[in-house]
Design a protein around this motif. Structure first.
Motif: not given
Ligand code: ADP
Ligand code: MG
Length: 250
Positions: A15, A21, A42-47
């Motif tokens: 990001f 990430v 916060g490990c990046g699963k959703s991303t």
């Molecule tokens: P998980 O789903 O494993 O909990 P995420 O994929 O939500 O993790 O987030 C992974 C990392 O990316 C985290 O550090 C989160 O803060 C960061 N992150 C996620 N979405 C955004 C965004 N839109 N802008 C900036 N940072 C983001």
């Protein structure tokens, strides 16, 4: 071996300002396979799932049935239709009935015939135990029912692969099971799925393969029996230990 449906090569996501990430993720899932992704918050699963569904731009390649899909903007919608996604927060339209929520995309996006779509919607709703709720509004449903509607809304598009992002995380415990049951049935019927979940028993039951993600990297990738019984890395052991409440001294 079955055909590879979805694949990434060197998938990297950062990001604005900030470290990556997701770091060079090489991933693939075959027809009919169920891959469960676990890992700390916060490990990046959703991303990762959002990248697969082209909701985020990323470096590296994403391939659907062998074809790179993340390089040409103009076809994004066409590809996204083939990759279903269900979120923790349902994302239903509050002012539309269950039936309208489910039939909207096949009618508007896929331009399918109204009667055919309605019949399929009713069939799918009854399959997840919601035949009676077609005319209800989301606010009249429980969380578990809303999530089952969200699953039907994804299924009616006939996706080649379904991505599920912690779909029971917002549910009361008694509703978790009814939703996971639907997912188990889909798995049994051969639906290709990438599932992010914190329900470890469910993960063990449904997965063909488990991926442990930590700090944007695939740290372990194993059959579920192997991963849950014999995690290899300290990071995975530590993560799995957080689910063993009985070991806590209170
Ligand atoms: P998980 O789903 O494993 O909990 P995420 O994929 O939500 O993790 O987030 C992974 C990392 O990316 C985290 O550090 C989160 O803060 C960061 N992150 C996620 N979405 C955004 C965004 N839109 N802008 C900036 N940072 C983001
Ligand atoms: Mg998440």
């Amino acid at each position: 071996m079955e055909q590879v449906i979805l694949e990434t090569a060197g998938l990297t996501k950062s990001f604005e300002q900030g470290a990556a990430v997701l770091k060079k993720i090489d991933f693939s899932i075959h027809q009919g396979e169920v891959v469960v992704i676990v890992g700390p918050s916060g490990c990046g699963k959703s991303t990762f799932l959002r990248c697969l569904n082209l909701l985020e731009e990323a470096e590296g390649d994403i391939l659907l049935e062998g074809k790179i899909i993340n390089k040409e903007k103009k076809n994004i919608h066409r590809y996204r239709e083939q990759i279903g996604m269900v979120f923790q927060s349902y994302e239903l339209f509050p002012h539309k009935t269950v039936l309208d929520n489910v039939t909207l995309a096949p009618l508007l996006v896929q331009k399918r015939e109204k009667e055919e779509v309605r019949q399929e919607a009713e069939k799918l709703l009854s399959r997840v135990g919601l035949a009676e709720k077609a005319k209800s509004y989301p606010r009249q449903l429980s969380g578990g029912q809303k999530q089952r509607v969200a699953i039907v809304r994804a299924l009616i598009m006939h996706p080649k692969v379904l991505l599920l992002d912690e779909i029971t995380a917002a549910l009361d415990p008694e509703m978790v099971r009814e939703v996971l049951q639907v997912v188990l049935e889909l798995a049994r019927e051969g639906m290709t799925m990438v599932i992010v979940t914190h329900e470890m028993e469910f993960a063990r039951a449904v997965a063909d393969r488990v991926i442990f993600l930590d700090q944007g990297e695939i740290v372990e990738e194993e059959k579920p029996e192997e991963f849950f019984s014999y995690p290899k890395t300290d990071r995975a052991k530590k993560f799995l230990n957080t689910f063993h409440y009985e070991a806590l001294e209170i």
